[in-house]
Design a protein around this motif. Structure first.
Motif, PDB file in Angstrom:
ATOM      1  N   LYS B 219      -7.117  13.484 -27.739  1.00 33.51           N
ATOM      2  CA  LYS B 219      -8.179  12.524 -28.039  1.00 33.51           C
ATOM      3  C   LYS B 219      -7.750  11.119 -27.595  1.00 33.51           C
ATOM      4  O   LYS B 219      -8.507  10.391 -26.953  1.00 33.51           O
ATOM      5  CB  LYS B 219      -8.456  12.543 -29.553  1.00 33.51           C
ATOM      6  CG  LYS B 219      -9.819  12.036 -29.933  1.00 33.51           C
ATOM      7  CD  LYS B 219     -10.007  12.112 -31.445  1.00 33.51           C
ATOM      8  CE  LYS B 219     -10.340  10.776 -32.053  1.00 33.51           C
ATOM      9  NZ  LYS B 219      -9.222  10.010 -32.567  1.00 33.51           N
ATOM     10  N   GLN B 223      -9.195   8.550 -24.521  1.00 33.71           N
ATOM     11  CA  GLN B 223      -9.527   7.148 -24.785  1.00 33.71           C
ATOM     12  C   GLN B 223      -8.746   6.196 -23.870  1.00 33.71           C
ATOM     13  O   GLN B 223      -9.315   5.278 -23.279  1.00 33.71           O
ATOM     14  CB  GLN B 223      -9.221   6.843 -26.251  1.00 33.71           C
ATOM     15  CG  GLN B 223      -9.827   5.541 -26.739  1.00 33.71           C
ATOM     16  CD  GLN B 223      -9.472   5.285 -28.208  1.00 33.71           C
ATOM     17  OE1 GLN B 223      -9.317   6.234 -28.991  1.00 33.71           O
ATOM     18  NE2 GLN B 223      -9.332   4.033 -28.565  1.00 33.71           N
ATOM     19  N   GLN B 226      -9.817   6.211 -20.253  1.00 33.49           N
ATOM     20  CA  GLN B 226     -11.033   5.416 -20.038  1.00 33.49           C
ATOM     21  C   GLN B 226     -10.762   3.924 -20.157  1.00 33.49           C
ATOM     22  O   GLN B 226     -11.043   3.150 -19.256  1.00 33.49           O
ATOM     23  CB  GLN B 226     -12.087   5.779 -21.086  1.00 33.49           C
ATOM     24  CG  GLN B 226     -12.848   7.056 -20.821  1.00 33.49           C
ATOM     25  CD  GLN B 226     -13.876   7.289 -21.910  1.00 33.49           C
ATOM     26  OE1 GLN B 226     -14.842   6.551 -22.016  1.00 33.49           O
ATOM     27  NE2 GLN B 226     -13.644   8.297 -22.719  1.00 33.49           N
ATOM     28  N   GLU B 227     -10.199   3.545 -21.315  1.00 39.08           N
ATOM     29  CA  GLU B 227     -10.074   2.112 -21.615  1.00 39.08           C
ATOM     30  C   GLU B 227      -9.060   1.395 -20.751  1.00 39.08           C
ATOM     31  O   GLU B 227      -9.259   0.260 -20.350  1.00 39.08           O
ATOM     32  CB  GLU B 227      -9.722   1.924 -23.098  1.00 39.08           C
ATOM     33  CG  GLU B 227     -10.904   2.261 -24.004  1.00 39.08           C
ATOM     34  CD  GLU B 227     -10.521   2.237 -25.476  1.00 39.08           C
ATOM     35  OE1 GLU B 227      -9.380   1.824 -25.805  1.00 39.08           O
ATOM     36  OE2 GLU B 227     -11.355   2.650 -26.302  1.00 39.08           O
TER      37      GLU B 227
ATOM     38  N   ASN C 229      -3.685   7.204 -32.698  1.00 42.16           N
ATOM     39  CA  ASN C 229      -3.618   7.330 -31.240  1.00 42.16           C
ATOM     40  C   ASN C 229      -2.198   7.447 -30.706  1.00 42.16           C
ATOM     41  O   ASN C 229      -1.977   7.349 -29.503  1.00 42.16           O
ATOM     42  CB  ASN C 229      -4.308   6.141 -30.574  1.00 42.16           C
ATOM     43  CG  ASN C 229      -5.799   6.387 -30.411  1.00 42.16           C
ATOM     44  OD1 ASN C 229      -6.297   7.461 -30.758  1.00 42.16           O
ATOM     45  ND2 ASN C 229      -6.506   5.405 -29.879  1.00 42.16           N
TER      46      ASN C 229
END
Lengths: 279, 251, 340
Positions: B219, B223, B226-227, C229
């Motif tokens: 996940k 992210q 992309q970012e 994250n």
């Protein structure tokens, strides 16, 4: 090559020890009796550890399982779990293994002298605690009442059969044992180690206690001890971690601000009970 | 020390890893002092029926009929080593696992797609068919790692140390400027290390050819791709399919 | 301490003389970043660097370091320290080196670290440009910048040179060091104060306040939230000048009877770090990302403070800059908890 430092000792350089006796205790454990190759006496305290190794394979931390009261040799038990222990277990009498140590802090023997002693060992936890058990048995007059509780998963996993046979009939120790899963021949207690406390009506609150076993065991045993009003200050736990360097540097055994290899492996329970990752 | 009898076998793959091995040069000749090749299609014509100490298997398990051959190899060998991305994770072949079988059969074989000899199935690692003792991942394998693992094996080391951390760590160790600091993207955060991170050092993003680390944070990868990597949402989602089709959460 | 002036024009000659004398390791450019590399020529020297990818401790404990070689059952320690000069070390890295000196000295003396350390002359230099994540001005104020042998501060037309040790003294014949004025001394002090003040990022509390409060938040859900994250990649550990954990492995050489035992930098953020072998497999006492994430921050803010006399963080900002998920920044984590 030499070193020009005033600190001459290289903490990573081991010494050779000759295996005098190697006997397989169970399907997984081998019991070694060793002597330093240079004939020097190996001086240590009960509960201390060594890094035992074999070049080409590596080193593993092991608690000494003999008592310093026994002169001329020392003993280790290796359980086959990984690369190094497999290589060590293949060694025979006359072979060499390397030893670094003794390392860490053992049991504070002087605090046990003159007191009742209770040792609770689960499974392979008997190996390091045997250093203290044998110490007490060898200097029995210095201690008061001595109880030893030992639990194994099955009768096939009982360690140190000769010692067990002796402890069962010795008047020097009140020895109680149990297995989780009995076989046809087993006539003793059945159940987890805490069931042995059912046979103990009274413990002096000043009793000095040692606990060593699988991680799950500590909390349950400590809960039992609370019933006898035993001070957390008098409970000592012997912890196991992946001590890579054994000298407080590599960080693998760090629990909060403690290094198990250097500040332990024996800890006073009151000192570590608030360290979340300890037990 | 008696020489160790070794053999090489290939399944669904490009045989590039075997070629990589024949590129070895001197270290391989030194290795030959320790091992005796008894079967190696890319380099010799002999075949053997005797007991093999170590079998190296390349390529993925992608047809049911391969199972018998794999079981035979297992039977004849003391130790089985899967090497190369295809054998270890299914590799690029496993890309097809994300499509309908009929679609890719038609795309590849056209009108002949239903001929019995073209039968196929999802591409799986060798370990899906037989017990594998050691894995040397990578597309292609890293020669030095191969040599290192085999050298330890020959010494009877029961477990060869292989990293479980990701490629990022190896980039840091060799002070490679991060692809992201260079305005690029990369998958080194989730890719299994051990290769020494040569691609980012050459300015090429890591494609995770050795597979994922355990518990890859997919996940977060999506992210960050992309970012910080500037990939589109759809592309970021699919990005890791090339080499880790069998390891992704959606496998 | 002796103080001199070295003009811009004379720096080149000084460095060139040093290179002729022994290997000089100094910041050089690598694409968009900098690294400590052996200087081949003074032209490569970049005293205007912001920070390096790896801290200079790599010269004392290389990322992979042989400890012992063995052959036919005999073994030998691998110690071969070579004299070298470490040039252009920023004050925060000097602080970190003095922490490492102590860590590798206390309780058990690490001869591998200290033989390399002893053979090295350290020349510091002021921060001319800030790394985007630096916060050295607001952390670890308890520890002085010390342990180096010489320090250069860029002032008008040249450098103020402080000579602090005998090792530093020994280098004086290699450069055209001239007398210094009171004003130049004051200017240099201002330059260093401003470098501290102008850090792009700042902690708002003292080390002691942080130590106590962070420990109180041990069981907080902030760790889980912050680490969502996290890739567990360990980059933040590897680039840290005060991380020193390592793994030890044995490796056979191609010849059947010899090999070596080495150590390699390890990272407590990686999953494998806290595994213990137990019968039938392994157990991990920091299995969750959040636990490992917390361990690092705890280690930087509180676990080692008593041992080191301050927090094990010097504010270089490397961890924060290297984290692709942008979650490693100690400042944002600490400030968030402190504001609770």
């Amino acid at each position: 090559m030499s070193c020009s430092s005033n600190h001459d000792k290289n903490i990573f350089l081991p010494k050779n020890a000759i295996i005098r006796k190697a006997s397989q205790m169970t399907a997984f454990e081998t019991h070694f009796t060793l002597k330093m190759e240079d004939e020097s006496e190996f001086i240590y305290e009960p509960g201390q550890i060594v890094e035992a190794g074999l070049f080409g394979y590596g080193e593993i931390p092991l608690g000494l399982s003999s008592s310093p009261t026994q002169q001329g040799s020392f003993e280790l038990v290796v359980r086959e779990v990984g690369k190094v222990s497999k290589a060590l277990c293949a060694l025979k009498a006359g072979d060499t293994m390397t030893i670094r140590g003794p390392l860490g802090k053992g049991f504070p023997v002087s605090e046990f002298v003159g007191q009742d002693v209770l040792i609770v060992a689960g499974g392979i936890g008997l190996c390091p605690t045997r250093s203290m058990i044998r110490y007490i048995m060898d200097r029995r007059d210095e201690f008061k009442d001595f109880k030893l509780l030992f639990g194994a998963r099955s009768p096939d996993e009982l360690l140190f059969e000769d010692d067990l046979a002796y402890w069962r009939c010795s008047s020097d120790v009140n020895y109680l044992e149990t297995v989780d899963k009995p076989n046809d021949r087993w006539k003793g207690n059945i159940g987890v180690i805490t069931t042995l406390f059912e046979g103990i009506d009274h413990l002096d609150p000043a009793t000095r206690v040692i606990i060593c076993g699988p991680p799950i065991m500590y909390k349950f045993v400590i809960a039992q001890l609370a019933k006898y009003n035993i001070s957390e200050h008098h409970i000592f736990v012997d912890l196991e971690r992946r001590m890579k360097c054994g000298v407080g540097k590599c960080g693998h055994c760090q629990i909060n601000d403690k290094y198990v290899c250097m500040d332990g492996p024996v800890f006073r329970y009151s000192d570590i009970k608030d360290l979340e990752e300890a037990i | 020390m008696a020489k160790v009898k070794v053999a090489w076998f290939d399944f669904c793959c490009c045989e590039g890893c075997q070629i990589e091995m024949t590129n070895f040069g001197e270290p391989f000749l030194k290795l030959l002092e320790l091992v005796e090749p008894v079967e190696f299609r890319e380099a010799m014509s002999e075949k053997t029926t005797e007991r093999i100490n170590v079998s190296f298997i390349e390529g993925s398990f992608s047809r049911e009929e391969d199972r018998v051959r794999l079981e035979e190899i297992r039977e004849r060998s003391d130790v089985v080593v899967a090497y190369g991305a295809c054998a270890v994770t299914g590799g690029i072949n496993a890309l097809k696992n994300h499509f309908e079988m009929d679609d890719y059969k038609e795309a590849v074989y056209g009108a002949d797609k239903d001929m019995p000899h073209l039968d196929t199935q999802d591409a799986k690692p060798v370990s899906a068919a037989i017990k594998v003792d050691y894995a040397i991942p990578g597309c292609p394998i890293d020669k030095d790692e191969f040599l290192r693992v085999v050298t330890q094996l020959v010494h009877g080391t029961s477990k060869v140390y292989v990293p479980t951390y990701p490629v990022c760590l190896e980039c840091k160790l060799r002070e490679t400027v991060c692809r992201y600091d260079d305005g690029d993207h990369c998958m080194g955060q989730v890719a299994l290390a051990g290769c020494g991170a040569p691609c980012p050092a050459d300015g090429i993003p890591c494609e995770a050819c050795r597979g994922f680390v355990e518990n890859p944070n997919e996940k977060a990868l999506e992210q960050v791709l992309q970012e910080r990597g500037g990939l589109s949402a759809a592309w970021a989602k699919k990005k890791s399919q090339m080499f880790t089709a069998n390891l992704r959460g959606d496998a | 301490m002796k103080t001199f002036f070295l003009s811009d024009g004379d720096l080149d000659e000084f460095v060139t003389n040093l290179i002729a004398k022994s290997p000089v390791f100094a910041p050089v450019a690598k694409k968009t970043r900098f690294v400590f590399n052996q200087l081949e020529s003074v032209e490569d020297l970049r005293l205007d660097y912001d920070t390096t990818i790896l801290p200079p401790k790599k010269l004392f404990v290389p990322t992979k370091q042989d400890l012992v070689t063995f052959e036919h059952g005999k073994y030998e320690e691998c110690l071969a320290p070579g004299k070298k000069i470490l040039f252009g070390v920023h004050p925060y890295d000097i602080k970190a080196i003095s922490m490492m000196d102590w860590i590798h000295e206390e309780s058990n003396f690490d001869i591998y670290y200290h033989s390399n350390r002893k053979a090295t002359t350290i020349i510091g230099s002021n921060v001319q440009n800030h790394y985007k994540k630096a916060f050295f001005g607001s952390v670890c104020k308890e520890l002085k910048v010390m342990g180096h042998d010489m320090f250069l501060t860029k002032i008008a037309d040249g450098y103020l040179v402080e000579v602090l040790t005998k090792k530093g003294d020994d280098l004086l014949p290699d450069g055209n060091f001239t007398d210094v004025s009171k004003e130049q001394i004051k200017n240099a002090a201002d330059v260093n104060t401003k470098a501290d003040e102008n850090c792009p990022s700042k902690l708002k509390n003292t080390s002691l306040e942080i130590k106590h409060k962070i420990r109180m938040y041990y069981d907080s859900d902030v760790w889980k939230k912050k680490s969502e994250n996290c890739f567990s990649c360990g980059s933040c550990n590897i680039v840290c000048p005060t991380c020193y954990c390592f793994d030890i492995q044995d490796e056979w050489a191609l010849e059947p009877t010899s090999g070596k035992r080495y150590r390699r930098w390890d990272a407590c953020l990686t999953c494998e770090f806290s595994e213990v072998s137990v019968q039938g497999g392994s157990e991990n006492f920091r299995e969750e990302r959040a636990e490992r994430f917390r361990h690092r921050i705890m280690r930087k803010t509180s676990f080692l403070n008593d041992k080191l006399g301050g927090p094990a963080c010097v504010g270089c900002g490397r961890c924060s800059g290297t984290c692709t998920a942008d979650i490693a920044d100690p400042v944002s984590i600490i400030n968030e908890i402190m504001e609770k």
